[in-house]
Design a protein around this motif. Sequence first.
Motif, PDB file in Angstrom:
ATOM      1  N   GLU A 187      13.892   5.861 -14.013  1.00 15.30           N
ATOM      2  CA  GLU A 187      14.412   6.716 -12.967  1.00 15.30           C
ATOM      3  C   GLU A 187      13.323   7.239 -12.132  1.00 15.30           C
ATOM      4  O   GLU A 187      13.521   7.330 -10.919  1.00 15.30           O
ATOM      5  N   ALA A 188      12.121   7.654 -12.791  1.00 16.82           N
ATOM      6  CA  ALA A 188      11.014   8.231 -11.834  1.00 16.82           C
ATOM      7  C   ALA A 188      10.257   7.220 -10.917  1.00 16.82           C
ATOM      8  O   ALA A 188      10.138   7.485  -9.962  1.00 16.82           O
ATOM      9  N   PHE A 189      10.180   6.039 -11.473  1.00 21.19           N
ATOM     10  CA  PHE A 189       9.746   4.937 -10.648  1.00 21.19           C
ATOM     11  C   PHE A 189      10.551   4.531  -9.609  1.00 21.19           C
ATOM     12  O   PHE A 189      10.005   4.505  -8.641  1.00 21.19           O
ATOM     13  N   MET A 190      11.717   4.288  -9.788  1.00 24.54           N
ATOM     14  CA  MET A 190      12.627   3.938  -8.660  1.00 24.54           C
ATOM     15  C   MET A 190      12.945   5.120  -7.662  1.00 24.54           C
ATOM     16  O   MET A 190      12.904   4.745  -6.598  1.00 24.54           O
ATOM     17  N   ASN A 191      12.794   6.172  -7.920  1.00 17.82           N
ATOM     18  CA  ASN A 191      12.914   7.381  -7.297  1.00 17.82           C
ATOM     19  C   ASN A 191      11.775   7.440  -6.218  1.00 17.82           C
ATOM     20  O   ASN A 191      12.010   7.587  -5.171  1.00 17.82           O
ATOM     21  N   VAL A 192      10.432   7.118  -6.806  1.00 19.43           N
ATOM     22  CA  VAL A 192       9.521   6.989  -5.990  1.00 19.43           C
ATOM     23  C   VAL A 192       9.644   5.893  -4.815  1.00 19.43           C
ATOM     24  O   VAL A 192       9.540   6.064  -3.403  1.00 19.43           O
ATOM     25  N   ILE A 193       9.972   4.322  -5.248  1.00 17.64           N
ATOM     26  CA  ILE A 193      10.254   3.420  -4.408  1.00 17.64           C
ATOM     27  C   ILE A 193      11.339   3.569  -3.452  1.00 17.64           C
ATOM     28  O   ILE A 193      11.140   3.485  -2.043  1.00 17.64           O
ATOM     29  N   VAL A 223       0.237   8.995  -6.292  1.00 15.69           N
ATOM     30  CA  VAL A 223       0.351  10.437  -6.426  1.00 15.69           C
ATOM     31  C   VAL A 223       1.371  10.914  -7.520  1.00 15.69           C
ATOM     32  O   VAL A 223       1.311  12.090  -8.008  1.00 15.69           O
ATOM     33  N   ASN A 224       2.325  10.160  -7.930  1.00 16.25           N
ATOM     34  CA  ASN A 224       3.430  10.345  -8.869  1.00 16.25           C
ATOM     35  C   ASN A 224       3.028   9.936 -10.304  1.00 16.25           C
ATOM     36  O   ASN A 224       3.673  10.138 -11.227  1.00 16.25           O
ATOM     37  N   GLY A 225       1.932   9.687 -10.596  1.00 12.46           N
ATOM     38  CA  GLY A 225       1.280   9.452 -11.986  1.00 12.46           C
ATOM     39  C   GLY A 225       1.219   8.211 -12.448  1.00 12.46           C
ATOM     40  O   GLY A 225       0.824   7.929 -13.540  1.00 12.46           O
ATOM     41  N   TYR A 226       1.453   7.177 -11.569  1.00 21.01           N
ATOM     42  CA  TYR A 226       1.247   5.629 -11.841  1.00 21.01           C
ATOM     43  C   TYR A 226       0.056   5.045 -11.541  1.00 21.01           C
ATOM     44  O   TYR A 226      -0.696   5.612 -10.630  1.00 21.01           O
ATOM     45  N   ALA A 227      -0.571   4.232 -12.565  1.00 23.79           N
ATOM     46  CA  ALA A 227      -1.781   3.496 -12.144  1.00 23.79           C
ATOM     47  C   ALA A 227      -1.199   2.164 -11.605  1.00 23.79           C
ATOM     48  O   ALA A 227      -0.635   1.242 -12.507  1.00 23.79           O
ATOM     49  N   VAL A 228      -1.375   1.729 -10.522  1.00 15.20           N
ATOM     50  CA  VAL A 228      -0.885   0.530  -9.666  1.00 15.20           C
ATOM     51  C   VAL A 228      -2.214  -0.370  -9.514  1.00 15.20           C
ATOM     52  O   VAL A 228      -2.992  -0.109  -8.808  1.00 15.20           O
ATOM     53  N   ASN A 229      -1.837  -1.724  -9.968  1.00 15.13           N
ATOM     54  CA  ASN A 229      -2.639  -2.777  -9.657  1.00 15.13           C
ATOM     55  C   ASN A 229      -2.077  -3.555  -8.479  1.00 15.13           C
ATOM     56  O   ASN A 229      -0.980  -4.058  -8.887  1.00 15.13           O
ATOM     57  N   LEU A 230      -2.681  -3.700  -7.527  1.00 15.11           N
ATOM     58  CA  LEU A 230      -1.916  -4.251  -6.190  1.00 15.11           C
ATOM     59  C   LEU A 230      -2.629  -5.583  -5.891  1.00 15.11           C
ATOM     60  O   LEU A 230      -3.831  -5.679  -5.629  1.00 15.11           O
ATOM     61  N   ARG A 231      -1.800  -6.651  -6.389  1.00 16.70           N
ATOM     62  CA  ARG A 231      -2.196  -7.950  -6.222  1.00 16.70           C
ATOM     63  C   ARG A 231      -1.667  -8.279  -4.561  1.00 16.70           C
ATOM     64  O   ARG A 231      -0.567  -8.819  -4.456  1.00 16.70           O
ATOM     65  N   GLU A 245       0.918  -1.338  -0.066  1.00 13.59           N
ATOM     66  CA  GLU A 245      -0.064   0.178   0.059  1.00 13.59           C
ATOM     67  C   GLU A 245       0.770   1.368   0.091  1.00 13.59           C
ATOM     68  O   GLU A 245       0.586   2.227  -0.695  1.00 13.59           O
ATOM     69  N   LEU A 246       2.079   1.402   0.888  1.00 17.28           N
ATOM     70  CA  LEU A 246       2.814   2.372   0.727  1.00 17.28           C
ATOM     71  C   LEU A 246       3.221   2.694  -0.680  1.00 17.28           C
ATOM     72  O   LEU A 246       3.349   3.611  -1.181  1.00 17.28           O
ATOM     73  N   TRP A 247       3.904   1.855  -1.262  1.00 12.90           N
ATOM     74  CA  TRP A 247       4.364   1.757  -2.623  1.00 12.90           C
ATOM     75  C   TRP A 247       2.950   2.293  -3.600  1.00 12.90           C
ATOM     76  O   TRP A 247       3.408   3.203  -4.445  1.00 12.90           O
ATOM     77  N   ARG A 248       2.064   1.631  -3.667  1.00 10.88           N
ATOM     78  CA  ARG A 248       0.975   1.988  -4.471  1.00 10.88           C
ATOM     79  C   ARG A 248       0.413   3.211  -4.367  1.00 10.88           C
ATOM     80  O   ARG A 248       0.465   4.068  -5.252  1.00 10.88           O
ATOM     81  N   GLN A 249       0.320   3.725  -3.171  1.00  7.75           N
ATOM     82  CA  GLN A 249      -0.118   5.190  -2.853  1.00  7.75           C
ATOM     83  C   GLN A 249       0.867   6.322  -3.389  1.00  7.75           C
ATOM     84  O   GLN A 249       0.523   7.212  -3.811  1.00  7.75           O
ATOM     85  N   ALA A 250       2.155   6.275  -2.989  1.00  6.68           N
ATOM     86  CA  ALA A 250       3.066   6.825  -3.518  1.00  6.68           C
ATOM     87  C   ALA A 250       3.347   6.965  -5.059  1.00  6.68           C
ATOM     88  O   ALA A 250       3.415   8.050  -5.644  1.00  6.68           O
ATOM     89  N   MET A 279       2.525  12.460   0.411  1.00 10.80           N
ATOM     90  CA  MET A 279       1.417  12.167  -0.483  1.00 10.80           C
ATOM     91  C   MET A 279       1.341  13.455  -1.332  1.00 10.80           C
ATOM     92  O   MET A 279       0.145  13.744  -2.017  1.00 10.80           O
ATOM     93  N   THR A 280       2.495  14.010  -1.758  1.00 13.45           N
ATOM     94  CA  THR A 280       2.480  15.124  -3.020  1.00 13.45           C
ATOM     95  C   THR A 280       3.528  14.548  -4.121  1.00 13.45           C
ATOM     96  O   THR A 280       4.637  13.750  -3.466  1.00 13.45           O
ATOM     97  N   PRO A 281       3.525  15.044  -5.480  1.00 17.72           N
ATOM     98  CA  PRO A 281       4.379  14.530  -6.439  1.00 17.72           C
ATOM     99  C   PRO A 281       5.908  14.869  -5.878  1.00 17.72           C
ATOM    100  O   PRO A 281       6.018  16.029  -5.376  1.00 17.72           O
ATOM    101  N   LEU A 282       6.832  13.945  -6.060  1.00 22.86           N
ATOM    102  CA  LEU A 282       8.155  14.204  -5.554  1.00 22.86           C
ATOM    103  C   LEU A 282       8.477  15.465  -6.369  1.00 22.86           C
ATOM    104  O   LEU A 282       9.709  16.258  -5.879  1.00 22.86           O
ATOM    105  N   ARG A 283       8.178  15.608  -7.780  1.00 30.49           N
ATOM    106  CA  ARG A 283       8.974  16.769  -8.417  1.00 30.49           C
ATOM    107  C   ARG A 283       8.461  18.188  -7.806  1.00 30.49           C
ATOM    108  O   ARG A 283       9.168  19.159  -7.962  1.00 30.49           O
ATOM    109  N   ASN A 284       7.568  18.171  -6.664  1.00 30.69           N
ATOM    110  CA  ASN A 284       7.070  19.218  -6.253  1.00 30.69           C
ATOM    111  C   ASN A 284       7.931  19.623  -4.753  1.00 30.69           C
ATOM    112  O   ASN A 284       7.613  20.597  -4.288  1.00 30.69           O
TER     113      ASN A 284
END
Length: 312
Positions: A261-267, A64-72, A56-61, A306-311
């Motif tokens: 780069e953006a994906f791994m930066n969030v994680i 917020v940064n523009g990814y559509a995540v299906n959490l199984r 959930e931590l990864w999905r929600q973060a 809970m805000t985009p990392l670019r901000n």
Amino acid sequence: MSRRTSPLLALVVLATLALGACGANTERDASQQPQGATLRVTIGTQEFPEALVLGELWRQALAVNGYAVNLRKAVGPAEDLDQALRDGDVDGYVAYTGTVLSIVADQEVTGLDPTATYDAVRDYYEGQGMVVSEQTPFQNKDAIAVADAFAEDNGLSSIGDLGDLDSFVLGARPEFEDLQLGLTGLRDVYGLDNAEFVPAELGEQYAMLDDGDAQAVDAFTTDPQLSGGKYTLLEDPELLFGSQNVVMVVDEDKLASIDSEAFMNVIDTVNSELSEDAMVEMNAEVTDGRSESDVARSFLRRVGLMTPLRNR
């Protein structure tokens, strides 16, 4: 009919060319900024509460940064998740480094510190077409717990100190008795031949300490019971239980298609905030009945994710 292009037709042609140019640059632009639902990823988790919280931590973060995540959720243990990734059923999953090394890669974990374990996991997956994120500061690994008063009365600070007792009762899940990363290893590495083993269902071992039915129990370092400050985790200087930090394992080809780069930066940013105390607290909240989704959301808000990392 005149061979000249009318002004209206010229505008249509220019618009068509512009749209074509945008399509040609979609991949390049995606590497600069995530493009919402076009960046889809499926993440798998194991079945226990902490893994669900991490998912959930990864999905929600990521959302917020523009990814559509299906959490199984609750796909299964490490070997099932690894197979799901290889089969393309998930794109990435919540992984514990020591478990990957011992269960998936069939390598030795005893004696390896977090850095050595992480390096071995990364090297293993590089040969499998997979990538791992940076690891969390926290570990969730086996440990030996005693009551605070018992530790103080007997001068216990590390596992080896239990060898100075005439005898003691060790409570743990039934399979712990015959595991090298269990009682067998405790005897081999720390010489604890004075331990009397008593099986206990997972989760009941702390009650054994409270009731005096055991003097030591097998625990995990982020157990929610540890939030109460009643128990001491004995140090494991020989690293019998190895190291168990958390990483995301993700398919290399998938990662290349979703702005790696953006994906791994969030994680990696989320992972960097996950201390042992933070995970014990979140696990305790879930145990008390709060949903892992709400627990994750509150934590991400608290640490400003809970805000985009670019901000930032």
